[in-house]
Design a protein around this motif. Structure first.
Motif, short mmCIF file in Angstrom:
data_model
loop_
_atom_site.label_atom_id
_atom_site.label_comp_id
_atom_site.label_asym_id
_atom_site.label_seq_id
_atom_site.Cartn_x
_atom_site.Cartn_y
_atom_site.Cartn_z
N THR A 1 113.64 42.50 120.26
CA THR A 1 112.53 43.32 120.73
C THR A 1 111.37 42.43 121.13
OG1 THR A 1 113.17 45.09 119.21
CG2 THR A 1 110.95 45.19 120.14
N VAL A 2 110.74 42.75 122.24
CA VAL A 2 109.55 42.04 122.68
C VAL A 2 108.41 42.38 121.72
CG1 VAL A 2 107.92 41.67 124.55
CG2 VAL A 2 110.33 42.11 125.06
N GLU A 3 107.80 41.34 121.13
CA GLU A 3 106.77 41.54 120.13
C GLU A 3 105.42 41.04 120.64
OE1 GLU A 3 107.79 39.68 116.48
OE2 GLU A 3 109.85 40.46 116.45
N MET A 4 104.37 41.66 120.12
CA MET A 4 103.01 41.16 120.34
C MET A 4 102.71 40.14 119.24
SD MET A 4 101.50 42.41 123.03
CE MET A 4 99.77 42.14 122.64
N ARG A 5 102.61 38.87 119.59
CA ARG A 5 102.39 37.85 118.59
C ARG A 5 101.70 36.64 119.24
NH1 ARG A 5 107.43 35.54 115.89
NH2 ARG A 5 106.02 33.79 115.54
N PRO A 6 100.92 35.90 118.46
CA PRO A 6 100.31 34.66 119.01
C PRO A 6 101.36 33.57 119.13
CG PRO A 6 99.73 34.90 116.71
CD PRO A 6 100.48 36.15 117.08
N VAL A 7 101.23 32.80 120.16
CA VAL A 7 102.13 31.66 120.39
C VAL A 7 101.30 30.38 120.31
CG1 VAL A 7 103.60 30.51 122.08
CG2 VAL A 7 103.78 32.97 121.74
N THR A 8 101.80 29.42 119.57
CA THR A 8 101.13 28.13 119.45
C THR A 8 101.83 27.13 120.36
OG1 THR A 8 100.55 28.58 117.14
CG2 THR A 8 100.42 26.29 117.87
N GLU B 1 95.92 33.86 122.13
CA GLU B 1 95.74 35.26 121.76
C GLU B 1 97.10 35.98 121.74
OE1 GLU B 1 93.07 36.79 120.75
OE2 GLU B 1 91.83 34.99 120.94
N PRO B 2 97.29 36.98 120.85
CA PRO B 2 98.56 37.69 120.82
C PRO B 2 98.91 38.27 122.18
CG PRO B 2 97.24 38.24 118.88
CD PRO B 2 96.35 37.43 119.80
N ALA B 3 100.18 38.17 122.55
CA ALA B 3 100.66 38.65 123.84
C ALA B 3 102.16 38.95 123.69
CB ALA B 3 100.43 37.60 124.94
N PRO B 4 102.77 39.71 124.62
CA PRO B 4 104.21 39.97 124.53
C PRO B 4 104.99 38.66 124.51
CG PRO B 4 103.19 41.42 126.14
CD PRO B 4 102.14 40.44 125.75
N ALA B 5 105.93 38.58 123.57
CA ALA B 5 106.71 37.35 123.42
C ALA B 5 108.10 37.71 122.93
CB ALA B 5 106.04 36.38 122.45
N ALA C 1 103.31 30.26 127.72
CA ALA C 1 103.40 29.17 126.75
C ALA C 1 104.59 29.38 125.82
CB ALA C 1 102.11 29.07 125.95
N ARG C 2 105.06 28.27 125.24
CA ARG C 2 106.17 28.28 124.29
C ARG C 2 105.73 27.55 123.03
NH1 ARG C 2 111.30 28.58 127.49
NH2 ARG C 2 110.66 28.91 129.67
N ASP C 3 106.40 27.86 121.91
CA ASP C 3 106.09 27.15 120.68
C ASP C 3 107.36 26.56 120.09
OD1 ASP C 3 107.45 29.22 119.49
OD2 ASP C 3 105.69 30.17 118.62
N ILE D 1 105.62 36.31 127.56
CA ILE D 1 106.06 37.00 128.77
C ILE D 1 104.82 37.54 129.47
CG2 ILE D 1 107.49 38.82 129.74
CD1 ILE D 1 109.04 36.56 128.41
N ARG D 2 104.49 36.97 130.62
CA ARG D 2 103.31 37.39 131.35
C ARG D 2 103.56 38.61 132.21
NH1 ARG D 2 100.75 31.63 133.54
NH2 ARG D 2 100.22 30.78 131.47
N ASP D 3 104.78 38.73 132.73
CA ASP D 3 105.06 39.85 133.64
C ASP D 3 106.55 40.15 133.57
OD1 ASP D 3 104.61 41.84 135.51
OD2 ASP D 3 104.99 40.50 137.20
N GLY D 4 106.90 41.45 133.69
CA GLY D 4 108.30 41.85 133.73
C GLY D 4 108.74 42.63 132.52
#
Length: 401
Positions: free
Chosen positions: A43-50, A321-325, A357-359, A366-369
Motif C-alpha cells: 500500500t502507498v503510505e504517507m511517510r517521511p523519506v530520509t 516532509e511526509p509524502a506518498p511512498a 527521493a529514496r532512503d 511518489i510525486r505523480d501517478g
C-alpha cells in the motif's frame, strides 16, 4: 435411425484420453503457463523519506608533518622506522653539523670577550667620573682662593680647563660603554643564531605521531625544506569523499555518516561531515567533502586505517516532509518507462509514476501517478504483462516479504 454401436477399442481410448486431457488442462490452469501468477501487494503510505548520498573517497591524515632541515646539508642519522609511534619532543634524526660546532665555540669566545669589554668600559666610566668630580672640586677651591686673592687668575683658569677635559673624558668613557654593550648584544645574537641553527639540525617530533615515511638515509644530501621523515597525527584522520552533484544540494556540515572501509566492507564506522570543499569538479560533476571519524577506539587500533585506502561513505540528509511512498521493489521499468503494476478488474495494469527521493530502508517517494492508500503489486513470481491472471498471496516462497 440406428447409430452404430461404438467398439470396445473406442470406448477404451476415450476412457484413457478424457482423464489425460482433463489432467493436462488442470495442470495448465494451475501450474502451467496459463496458471495465475502469485503476487503480493503493498500500500502507498504517507511517510517521511530520509534521502541519502553515497560517495567513495580515500583515507587521509588531517595533520601531516614533513620534518627536514632548514638549510642544505648531509643526513647524519635517522632514529626511527616507518610504522614507529613517536612522542612529542622525541629525536627522529640529526643532520651533520660540519663546522657549526666550531663556529658556536668561536661565538662563545667572542661573547666572553664582549662581556669583558663591557666590564672594562664600566671601569673606564668610573675612573672618568672620579676625575671629573676631582676636577670640579679643584675648580670650586681655586675659585674661592681667587676671590681671596691667594691664587692667580691663570691658575684658576688652568683648573677650569682640567675640569672640561675630565668632563670630555667621562663622555668618551660613557660612549665606549654604550659601544661595548651594543657589541655584546650583537655577539650574543650571533651566538643565539648559531645555537638555533645547531638545534635545527636535530629533527624533533612536534606531536605524538606515527611515522609514515622515511625519505632520506644517513649520508644523503638534502636541501632546505626537503623531508627526511614524514609523520602524521593518528588521532585525526578523515576521508576525502566525492559525491555526485545531483541531489547533493542538501549536503552540509555536521550531518552523520557511515563509513565502510574497503578492507572491512561488512563493518561500518560512525562519522560526520566536517566540511564541504568550496570547489567542485566540473568534469566529473562531483562535490568534494571531508568526512571525519566520529570516534576512534582508545587505544588506537593496530593497524590504523591505511592512508590512501578506499572507503565508501553514506550520508543521511535531513528527512523530507511526509509524502506518498512505497517500497522500491514495487517499481519496474517497461518500454523505457518507470512505473508500477496495479490490479485493474482482476488483472495487472502498468501505471507510470514519477519518483522522488529514496532512503536506505528501500522507500521511494511518489510525486505523480499514485495516491496514498493505493494498492500495487510488490512481488511476483514471474514477470507480469497486461491481462495476465494473478493470485494474491501473503508471501511468495523464496522471495523477501
Amino acid at each position: 435411425m440406428n447409430l452404430p454401436k461404438p467398439s470396445l477399442r473406442v470406448v477404451f481410448l476415450l476412457a484413457v484420453l478424457v482423464p489425460l486431457i482433463g489432467a493436462f488442462l488442470w495442470l495448465a490452469l494451475t501450474s502451467g503457463p496459463l496458471a495465475p501468477v502469485p503476487v503480493t501487494l503493498t500500500t502507498v503510505e504517507m511517510r517521511p523519506v530520509t534521502p541519502t548520498l553515497f560517495g567513495v573517497g580515500t583515507v587521509e591524515a588531517r595533520y601531516t608533518y614533513r620534518i627536514g632541515p632548514t638549510y642544505a646539508g648531509r643526513v647524519r642519522r635517522v632514529e626511527v622506522q616507518v610504522g614507529d609511534r613517536v612522542e612529542a619532543g622525541q629525536l627522529l634524526g640529526e643532520m651533520d653539523p660540519v663546522d657549526l660546532d666550531d663556529r658556536v665555540a668561536a661565538a662563545d669566545a667572542a661573547l666572553r670577550r664582549a662581556e669583558s669589554g663591557v666590564v672594562a668600559a664600566h671601569a673606564q666610566v668610573g675612573d672618568a667620573q672620579a676625575r671629573r668630580d676631582f676636577a670640579g672640586a679643584q675648580v670650586a677651591r681655586y675659585e674661592q682662593l681667587l676671590l681671596s686673592r691667594t691664587a692667580s687668575e691663570d691658575t684658576a683658569e688652568a683648573k677650569r680647563q682640567e675640569a672640561q677635559v675630565a668632563e670630555a673624558g667621562l663622555a668618551l668613557a660613557v660612549a665606549n660603554l654604550e659601544s661595548a654593550e651594543q657589541d655584546l648584544v650583537r655577539v650574543r645574537a650571533e651566538r643565539e643564531a648559531l645555537v638555533q641553527q645547531r638545534a635545527n639540525l636535530r629533527l624533533i617530533a612536534p606531536v605524538d605521531a606515527l611515522v609514515v615515511s622515511r625519505d632520506a638515509e644517513p649520508g644523503s644530501t638534502v636541501v632546505a625544506g626537503q623531508s627526511v621523515v614524514e609523520v602524521i597525527d593518528p588521532s585525526h584522520l578523515w576521508i576525502d569523499v566525492r559525491f555526485d552533484q545531483l541531489g547533493a544540494g542538501a549536503l552540509r556540515a555536521d550531518l552523520g555518516a557511515r563509513i565502510a572501509l574497503r578492507s572491512l566492507p561488512l563493518d561500518t564506522l560512525p562519522g560526520e561531515v566536517l566540511r564541504i570543499e568550496p570547489r567542485s569538479d566540473a568534469v566529473t560533476e562531483e562535490f568534494r567533502a571531508k568526512i571525519a571519524f566520529s570516534t576512534l577506539p582508545e587505544p588506537l587500533p593496530e593497524p590504523l586505517p591505511r592512508l590512501g585506502e578506499l572507503a565508501e561513505v553514506t550520508v543521511a540528509l535531513e528527512p523530507l516532509e511526509p509524502a506518498p511512498a512505497l517500497p522500491n521493489a514495487a517499481l519496474h521499468r517497461r518500454d523505457g518507462q518507470l512505473g508500477v503494476w496495479v490490479l485493474d478488474d482482476g488483472g495487472p495494469r502498468f501505471a507510470a509514476v514519477e519518483t522522488g527521493a529514496r532512503d536506505l530502508e528501500g522507500w521511494v517517494q511518489i510525486r505523480d501517478g499514485l495516491a496514498s492508500g493505493d494498492r500495487v503489486i510488490l512481488h511476483s513470481r514471474v514477470p507480469l504483462r497486461p491481462g495476465r491472471r494473478v493470485e494474491i498471496v501473503e508471501r511468495i516462497p523464496g522471495l523477501p516479504r
